[in-house]
Design a protein around this motif. Sequence first.
Motif: not given
Length: 427
Positions: A286, A289-290, A296, A300, A304-305, A307-308, A311
Motif C-alpha cells: 500500500l 503504491q500510495y 489517499l 480520495t 475511488s477508495l 477501488e484503490q 491491493i
Amino acid sequence: MQEDFLYYLWKRQYFDKHDLVTSQGMPLNILQLGMRNEHAGPDFLDGKVVIAGVTWHGHIEMHLRASDWYAHQHQADIAYENVILHVVWEHDRDIQQPDGTVLPTLVLKDRVDSALHRQYQRLVQNPIPIPCASQLLHVNSLVRASMLDKTLFQRLTHKHNLVYRLLLRNNNDWEATAYQLLAYSFGFKVNSNPFLELAQRLPLKILAKHADNLAQLEALLLGHAGLLTPAKPVQDDYLLALQKEYAYLRHKHQLSDTPLTTTQWKFFRLRPANFPTIRIAQFAQLIHQYPNLFALLVNTPTKSLFEQLPIVQSRYWQQHYRWGKEAKAPISGLGKSSVNSILINTVVPLLVAYGKAKDEQDYTDRAVAILQHLPAEHNKITRYWDDVGIKVENAFDSQALIELFNNFCTPRKCLSCNIGTAILKGT
C-alpha cells in the motif's frame, strides 16, 4: 442499586415531594436542582433549597447510604465543604459538618414509587446480555433511533480521540498520524498494538524514501518488526536478501529504536491470511503504491477508495505464509471485509478528526456517508441485537449498536440510555 438511580430520581424529580423534611425533621423545599457534575466533586452543583425557612445555595451530594460520606472520605475533602443537602436512599447515620452541625439529609427510600424501583431493579439485575430485550421493541422507534445517533457519535468521538493522541505525539503531523492509524488498523485487533508500535518506531519519512522499491519496504517493515529472524533456521533466498537489505538500511538511516521481537506478534489461532507477515507485506504494498497516505485516505473520493484499497501483496507473499514454507494455494490480497474494516477504523475517524480540526462539516458528513454505505459488521454483538429483533442494516447501525452494547448494556447504564429511561418513564 447504583447511585445512577438516585441521580435519575433527582433530575426527573420522580419521588413524592409532599411535606418534604430532612432526616432531622426540618421542613425542606427544593428551589433549584443544580447541574449534574461529571467530574470529581459533589454530584450536583449550584443547587438551591430552603430548610426551616432559610435559603441555602450550594452543592448537593448523593449516596446509597448516608455512611458512604465517610467511606468516600468526603469529610477530608474541601470540595465538599459547600454541600447544602445530602440525598440518600438509606439513612444509617448522621454526618457531622466541620462546624459540628449535622448535614441536612433527604431520604428517598420511602418516597419512590415501588413499581418504578422494581422496574429499575429488573433492568440492572437482568443477567441476559441486553437487559431490556423483552421491552425493547415496545419503545418508540424515534427514541431508539435517537439513541443510535447518540452512540454512533460517541463511538466516533472515542475513535477520533486516538487520532488526536497520535497527532499530539507527532507534533501535528497529519501524514505521520495517518500512517500510524492505518498501521493500527492493519493489525485487525489481534496485532493492532504491535503494528502501531512498529509504525511509531519506524518513521514514515524513512519508508517514503524507499517507496519506489517494494523489497526495501518489506525489508524495513519486516526487519523492524523482528520477523526476519525465524525461530528455526530456514533456507530461503528471499529471506537472506531481505536480511542483508535491512542490515544495510538500518545502518544507513541510523535507526535508533530497537526492533520489535517475534514474541510480540500473535500467529496462534489466526487464519493464515491474517498472519502478521501477510499483513505487513500488504501494508508495504500500500505504501509502495500510495506513499502519500493522508491524501489517499482523506482526499480520495469514497468510490475511488473502494477501488484503490484492495491491493495485492508481493509475489513471494502470494505464495508463502511463513519463511521457506510454500502455501498450498495462492494467497489473495486485501479482501473486501478487510477493506471495509480499514474504512471504518481508519478513514472514518481520520475524516471526523480532520473535519473538527479544520471546522469543516463536510468531512464528518463524508464519514457518516461511508458508514451508511458499508455493509453491517457481523459478530457476536450484532447477533445479540438481531436475536431481539433489531435490524442491523449497515455499518452505521452496527457501529452504533456495538457502542450501545459495550458502554450502556454491559455496564448496565440503563439510566444514561434513552431507551432505558423511556422504559422507566412508561412505568
